[in-house]
Write an enzyme that holds these catalytic residues in place. Structure first.
Site, mmCIF file in Angstrom:
data_model
loop_
_atom_site.group_PDB
_atom_site.id
_atom_site.type_symbol
_atom_site.label_atom_id
_atom_site.label_comp_id
_atom_site.label_asym_id
_atom_site.label_seq_id
_atom_site.Cartn_x
_atom_site.Cartn_y
_atom_site.Cartn_z
ATOM 1 C CG HIS A 181 -5.905 -0.532 -4.171
ATOM 2 N ND1 HIS A 181 -4.932 -0.120 -3.284
ATOM 3 C CD2 HIS A 181 -6.367 -1.720 -3.686
ATOM 4 C CE1 HIS A 181 -4.824 -1.022 -2.315
ATOM 5 N NE2 HIS A 181 -5.682 -2.003 -2.539
ATOM 6 C CD GLU A 182 -9.485 -3.646 -4.938
ATOM 7 O OE1 GLU A 182 -8.900 -4.742 -5.042
ATOM 8 O OE2 GLU A 182 -9.675 -3.096 -3.838
ATOM 9 C CG HIS A 197 -4.834 -5.976 -5.025
ATOM 10 N ND1 HIS A 197 -3.663 -6.099 -4.318
ATOM 11 C CD2 HIS A 197 -5.668 -5.250 -4.230
ATOM 12 C CE1 HIS A 197 -3.784 -5.481 -3.146
ATOM 13 N NE2 HIS A 197 -4.988 -4.941 -3.072
ATOM 14 C CG HIS A 228 -2.448 -3.759 0.618
ATOM 15 N ND1 HIS A 228 -3.256 -4.476 1.461
ATOM 16 C CD2 HIS A 228 -3.233 -3.375 -0.426
ATOM 17 C CE1 HIS A 228 -4.479 -4.523 0.954
ATOM 18 N NE2 HIS A 228 -4.486 -3.868 -0.195
ATOM 19 C CB CYS A 229 2.549 0.165 -1.475
ATOM 20 S SG CYS A 229 3.999 1.219 -1.488
ATOM 21 C CB CYS A 269 1.944 4.085 -3.054
ATOM 22 S SG CYS A 269 1.856 2.787 -4.301
ATOM 23 C CB CYS A 291 5.326 4.583 -4.721
ATOM 24 S SG CYS A 291 5.695 2.838 -4.492
ATOM 25 C CB CYS A 295 3.986 0.180 -6.750
ATOM 26 S SG CYS A 295 3.892 -0.341 -5.029
HETATM 27 ZN ZN LIG Z 1 -5.903 -3.782 -1.571
HETATM 28 ZN ZN LIG Z 2 3.860 1.682 -3.787
#
Ligand SMILES: [Zn+2]
Ligand SMILES: [Zn+2]
Length: 181
Positions: free
Chosen positions: A132-133, A136, A142-143, A148, A167, A170
Site C-alpha cells: 500500500h505505502e 503511494h 486510495h481505492c 484492493c 485491483c 490500480c
Molecule cells: Zn494510504
Molecule cells: Zn484499486
C-alpha cells in the site's frame, strides 16, 4: 524498481524478510533488499503526551540513510507506534508520489489486540501495508474497492479484509508508473 527495506529501531528480521519477499511477488521486475544497518528511531519524533512517534518526522529522514545505494525507493519498517496529527494512529505513511515510505508493525501484531503472537499473520498484514505505502510512492491514491491493497485501512479488520494485490484498475496504473521509475 529497486526497493530497500530499512529497519527503524529493533525489528524482527524474519518479518522484514517476509516483507521483502512479498514486495517482490507483487511488484514485477522489482529488486528488493534489506539494508544491513538499522536506523535509530529519532528521539525527537516522540510525543510524550501521546506515547507515539510522529510518522512524518521519521519519514522525512529515512531517504538520507540509503540515498548513496542507487535505489529507487526506501521502505522503513518500525515497531514503534506511529501517528499523524489528525489521526489516532497510522499503519504507515508515504510520500505520494516520492521515494520514501514507512510502516509500523505495532498495530499489525495480534498481541496488540489481546491475541497470541501469530508471525504468519503479522507478515501477511505487513506485506499488505508495505505494498500500500509503496503504491503511494508511485503516485497511487486510495481505492474504493475494499479488496484492493490501495483501500484505506481504518482498522485492522480493513487490513485483514483486503488482499495484498492491486485491483485491475490500480494494477494498470502501477504498470504505467513502473515504466517511469
Ligand atoms: Zn494510504
Ligand atoms: Zn484499486
Amino acid at each position: 524498481m529497486r526497493i530497500v527495506v530499512l529497519r527503524v529501531g529493533c525489528v524482527d528480521l524474519e518479518v522484514v524478510r517476509g516483507i521483502q519477499v512479498g514486495l517482490c511477488e507483487v511488484f514485477s521486475d522489482t529488486i528488493c533488499e534489506v539494508f544491513e544497518q538499522m536506523m535509530v528511531v529519532p528521539r525527537d519524533a516522540y510525543n510524550v503526551a501521546r506515547g507515539q512517534f510522529l510518522s512524518s518526522s521519521i519519514l522525512s529522514r529515512i531517504w538520507e540513510c540509503v540515498e548513496s545505494r542507487g535505489v529507487d525507493r526506501v521502505l522503513g519498517v518500525t515497531d514503534v507506534d506511529l501517528y499523524v496529527p489528525r489521526l489516532n494512529f497510522v499503519f504507515g505513511e508515504a510520500e505520494c508520489p516520492g521515494r520514501a515510505a514507512i510502516i509500523s508493525l505495532c498495530r499489525l501484531r495480534s498481541e496488540f489486540y489481546g491475541d497470541s503472537l501469530d508471525r504468519g499473520l503479522l507478515v501477511e498484514r505487513s506485506v499488505k501495508e508495505a505494498v500500500h505505502e509503496v503504491g503511494h510512492t508511485l503516485g497511487l491514491v486510495h481505492c474504493h474497492d475494499p479488496l484492493c491493497v490501495m483501500f484505506f485501512s481504518n482498522s485492522i479488520d480493513d487490513t485483514d479484509c483486503k488482499r495484498s494485490v492491486f485491483c485491475e484498475k490500480c494494477d494498470r496504473l502501477v504498470i504505467e508508473c513502473l515504466k517511469r521509475v
